[in-house]
Design a protein around this motif. Structure first.
Motif, PDB file in Angstrom:
ATOM      1  N   THR A 239      24.884   2.894  10.693  1.00 13.93           N
ATOM      2  CA  THR A 239      23.776   4.102   9.974  1.00 13.93           C
ATOM      3  C   THR A 239      23.628   3.557   8.627  1.00 13.93           C
ATOM      4  OG1 THR A 239      25.936   5.317   9.658  1.00 13.93           O
ATOM      5  CG2 THR A 239      24.857   5.939  11.532  1.00 13.93           C
ATOM      6  N   PRO A 240      22.620   2.794   8.748  1.00 11.39           N
ATOM      7  CA  PRO A 240      22.158   2.195   7.481  1.00 11.39           C
ATOM      8  C   PRO A 240      21.549   3.297   6.319  1.00 11.39           C
ATOM      9  CG  PRO A 240      20.616   1.676   9.012  1.00 11.39           C
ATOM     10  CD  PRO A 240      21.729   2.088   9.746  1.00 11.39           C
ATOM     11  N   ALA A 241      21.564   3.311   5.179  1.00 11.59           N
ATOM     12  CA  ALA A 241      21.276   4.123   4.190  1.00 11.59           C
ATOM     13  C   ALA A 241      20.626   3.301   2.994  1.00 11.59           C
ATOM     14  CB  ALA A 241      22.213   5.321   3.575  1.00 11.59           C
ATOM     15  N   PRO A 242      19.583   3.501   2.511  1.00 12.47           N
ATOM     16  CA  PRO A 242      18.997   2.784   1.559  1.00 12.47           C
ATOM     17  C   PRO A 242      19.458   3.124  -0.164  1.00 12.47           C
ATOM     18  CG  PRO A 242      17.220   4.575   1.899  1.00 12.47           C
ATOM     19  CD  PRO A 242      18.406   4.570   2.987  1.00 12.47           C
ATOM     20  N   CYS A 243      19.447   2.329  -0.870  1.00 15.42           N
ATOM     21  CA  CYS A 243      19.895   2.664  -2.317  1.00 15.42           C
ATOM     22  C   CYS A 243      21.222   2.493  -2.528  1.00 15.42           C
ATOM     23  CB  CYS A 243      19.268   4.140  -2.730  1.00 15.42           C
ATOM     24  SG  CYS A 243      17.709   4.102  -2.802  1.00 15.42           S
ATOM     25  N   GLY A 244      21.982   1.637  -1.735  1.00 16.67           N
ATOM     26  CA  GLY A 244      23.482   1.423  -1.697  1.00 16.67           C
ATOM     27  C   GLY A 244      23.946   0.665  -3.010  1.00 16.67           C
TER      28      GLY A 244
END
Length: 295
Positions: A239-244
């Protein structure tokens, strides 16, 4: 030797436990290729193989920390999983971890989806309940994983930290959070023994967070969902999530924690089946850095 484990290729710098007449105190590396509750991008069942392959890119000398990797670690292979059956798989993980601890070894676990962490900590709980209740669980993730249920399931990659919290560790520190459901966010805010720091907190106040980690004076369990990294560094996740956060941030925090009393660590949610994938390399580096900082 382990009823629920099968041999695979070893993580770099590790030994095969079957060839040792006497087991030295150290670490037992095990894979758990289970991803049956994955809801977006499946494939973390291939994570243990991908991370082990990536581990051979590293030198025994760790330039970042000016240390040589001399810690004793045994790779016991992969725990058998019952694909599609979390309950059975959970029991096999717990039993294997308990066996490891009885041999004076600490678990290093490669996932697999994040539900496996519940099994690893369940093994610690069964081995020594007092130790579990004294633990600080340090949780790196883009998500809280504190939902009570997800898709009508109590045991899921999105509920794993909720189940762990219900068993009452001393505290949970969550790092890199940037995605949440309102109900789990409200749950976290209501708990006295859960603290969290977002990706923005780490970006703006990393030195303060490092000081908080440095002050932990209890035994520590570390769980790293590799999606805590920005997808630029870890694209192959469930479950990728941006701004990591960046690998530099993760290296700094693992560097502080690894010098403390860590009784187990896992790295999960690597969904790669490609050699040289950056996700696998960054996941392997977490384990490599940790071992490089052990005596």
């Amino acid at each position: 030797m382990f009823f629920y484990a099968d041999n695979m290729m070893n993580f770099a710098f590790s030994k095969s436990i079957d060839n040792e007449e006497e087991i030295e105190e150290g670490y037992a590396i095990m894979g758990v290729g289970f991803d049956s509750t994955t809801s977006y991008m499946a494939g973390s069942r291939y994570g243990p193989k991908a991370v082990r392959e990536a581990s051979y890119n590293f030198e025994s000398y760790n330039l970042s920390f000016d240390t040589s990797l001399t810690a004793c670690s045994y790779d016991i292979g992969d725990v058998f999983v019952n694909t599609g059956n979390y309950e059975t798989t959970h029991v096999m993980i717990k039993d294997t971890v308990k066996s490891i601890l009885e041999m004076d070894l600490y678990p290093i676990v490669i996932g697999g989806e994040h539900t496996i962490t519940n099994g690893v900590l369940g093994g610690i709980y069964d081995f020594n309940e007092d130790l579990f209740h004294n633990l600080t669980v340090v949780h790196f993730d883009a998500h809280f994983d504190m939902r009570d249920t997800y898709l009508d399931e109590k045991y899921s990659h999105a509920t794993v930290l909720r189940r762990i919290h219900e068993h009452k560790p001393q505290q949970i520190i969550q790092l890199g959070i940037r995605s949440a459901q309102k109900e789990e966010y409200e749950y976290v805010k209501q708990q006295d023994n859960i603290s969290y720091y977002t990706n923005q907190d780490i970006k703006e106040n990393k030195n303060e967070i490092l000081k908080i980690l440095e002050k932990i004076d209890t035994p520590i369990y570390i769980t790293v969902d590799i999606d805590v990294l920005d997808p630029a560094y870890a694209p192959s996740v469930g479950t990728p999530a941006p701004c990591g956060i960046t690998p530099y941030d993760l290296e700094d925090m693992i560097g502080v924690l690894s010098k403390k009393n860590v009784v187990g660590i896992d790295v999960v949610e690597v969904s790669s089946n490609t050699i040289g994938d950056t996700t696998s390399i960054n996941a392997a580096k977490v384990i490599y850095d940790f071992l490089s900082l052990q005596d």
